[in-house]
Motif scaffolding. Structure first.
Motif, PDB file in Angstrom:
ATOM      1  N   CYS A  21       0.835  -1.205   0.000  1.00 18.10           N
ATOM      2  CA  CYS A  21       0.000   0.000   0.000  1.00 18.10           C
ATOM      3  C   CYS A  21       0.872   1.259   0.000  1.00 18.10           C
ATOM      4  CB  CYS A  21      -0.921  -0.032   1.216  1.00 18.10           C
ATOM      5  SG  CYS A  21      -1.882   1.463   1.447  1.00 18.10           S
ATOM      6  N   TYR A  23       3.950   1.482  -0.936  1.00 21.02           N
ATOM      7  CA  TYR A  23       4.670   1.514  -2.207  1.00 21.02           C
ATOM      8  C   TYR A  23       3.817   2.181  -3.286  1.00 21.02           C
ATOM      9  CZ  TYR A  23       6.690  -0.422  -6.543  1.00 21.02           C
ATOM     10  OH  TYR A  23       7.196  -0.595  -7.808  1.00 21.02           O
ATOM     11  N   ALA A  24       2.582   1.739  -3.420  1.00 18.16           N
ATOM     12  CA  ALA A  24       1.712   2.278  -4.462  1.00 18.16           C
ATOM     13  C   ALA A  24       1.384   3.749  -4.226  1.00 18.16           C
ATOM     14  CB  ALA A  24       0.430   1.454  -4.550  1.00 18.16           C
ATOM     15  N   TYR A  27       4.539   5.952  -4.634  1.00 17.81           N
ATOM     16  CA  TYR A  27       4.934   5.998  -6.047  1.00 17.81           C
ATOM     17  C   TYR A  27       4.054   6.998  -6.799  1.00 17.81           C
ATOM     18  CZ  TYR A  27       6.179   4.605 -10.751  1.00 17.81           C
ATOM     19  OH  TYR A  27       6.616   4.626 -12.047  1.00 17.81           O
ATOM     20  N   ALA A  28       2.760   6.894  -6.599  1.00 16.08           N
ATOM     21  CA  ALA A  28       1.835   7.804  -7.282  1.00 16.08           C
ATOM     22  C   ALA A  28       2.052   9.250  -6.834  1.00 16.08           C
ATOM     23  CB  ALA A  28       0.398   7.374  -7.031  1.00 16.08           C
ATOM     24  N   GLN A  39       9.527   9.146  -4.815  1.00 13.23           N
ATOM     25  CA  GLN A  39       9.444   7.948  -5.653  1.00 13.23           C
ATOM     26  C   GLN A  39      10.512   6.929  -5.232  1.00 13.23           C
ATOM     27  OE1 GLN A  39       9.308   8.941  -9.762  1.00 13.23           O
ATOM     28  NE2 GLN A  39       9.204   6.823 -10.425  1.00 13.23           N
ATOM     29  N   SER A  42       9.387   5.164  -2.228  1.00 10.33           N
ATOM     30  CA  SER A  42       8.390   4.141  -2.548  1.00 10.33           C
ATOM     31  C   SER A  42       9.065   2.833  -2.937  1.00 10.33           C
ATOM     32  CB  SER A  42       7.468   4.617  -3.674  1.00 10.33           C
ATOM     33  OG  SER A  42       8.087   4.548  -4.933  1.00 10.33           O
ATOM     34  N   TYR A  77       3.751  -7.674  -8.079  1.00  8.14           N
ATOM     35  CA  TYR A  77       3.391  -6.392  -7.497  1.00  8.14           C
ATOM     36  C   TYR A  77       4.512  -5.375  -7.578  1.00  8.14           C
ATOM     37  CZ  TYR A  77       0.731  -2.996  -5.088  1.00  8.14           C
ATOM     38  OH  TYR A  77       0.044  -1.845  -4.820  1.00  8.14           O
ATOM     39  N   PRO A  81       2.603  -0.802  -9.816  1.00 10.97           N
ATOM     40  CA  PRO A  81       2.468   0.666  -9.787  1.00 10.97           C
ATOM     41  C   PRO A  81       3.046   1.381 -11.013  1.00 10.97           C
ATOM     42  CG  PRO A  81       2.983  -0.119  -7.605  1.00 10.97           C
ATOM     43  CD  PRO A  81       3.139  -1.299  -8.528  1.00 10.97           C
ATOM     44  N   TRP A  85       0.672   3.333 -13.695  1.00 15.69           N
ATOM     45  CA  TRP A  85       0.906   4.762 -13.935  1.00 15.69           C
ATOM     46  C   TRP A  85       0.889   5.033 -15.440  1.00 15.69           C
ATOM     47  CZ3 TRP A  85       0.666   9.077 -11.301  1.00 15.69           C
ATOM     48  CH2 TRP A  85       1.145  10.236 -11.905  1.00 15.69           C
TER      49      TRP A  85
END
Length: 94
Positions: A21, A23-24, A27-28, A39, A42, A77, A81, A85
């Motif tokens: 969670c 990480y995503a 990253y976003a 980033q 992440s 996984y 992300p 993206w």
């Protein structure tokens, strides 16, 4: 003894989901805010997600079938992300 194994397995599962969670989300946020440091942070959570998943794979409690599924999911996984993206950016460019 069995209870300790199950608690450890549940802890690894919880940490895997929690780190995935972070990480995503990071990253976003790093991509949206154009902050490379966010980033990179992440990616650290991506590594933690992978390691906690490996803790589940190393458990003697799980059958080989479940170990393979978990191993596939922790590897997949790591790529989700960045791929998502690109999908979202391409979708919004149309």
């Amino acid at each position: 003894m069995l209870a300790d194994t199950l608690y450890r397995l549940m802890l690894y599962g919880f940490l895997m989901v929690l780190f995935a969670c972070f990480y995503a989300i990071l990253y976003a946020l790093g991509r949206v805010s154009h902050l490379p440091s966010l980033q990179r942070l992440s990616y650290g959570f991506g590594v933690l997600e992978f390691l906690s998943g490996l803790g589940m794979v190393a458990s003697d409690y799980l059958d080989t079938f479940w170990r393979v599924i978990i191993l596939f999911s922790i590897i997949a996984y790591l790529f989700i992300p960045p791929i998502m993206w690109r999908v979202v950016v391409a979708f919004h460019e149309r």
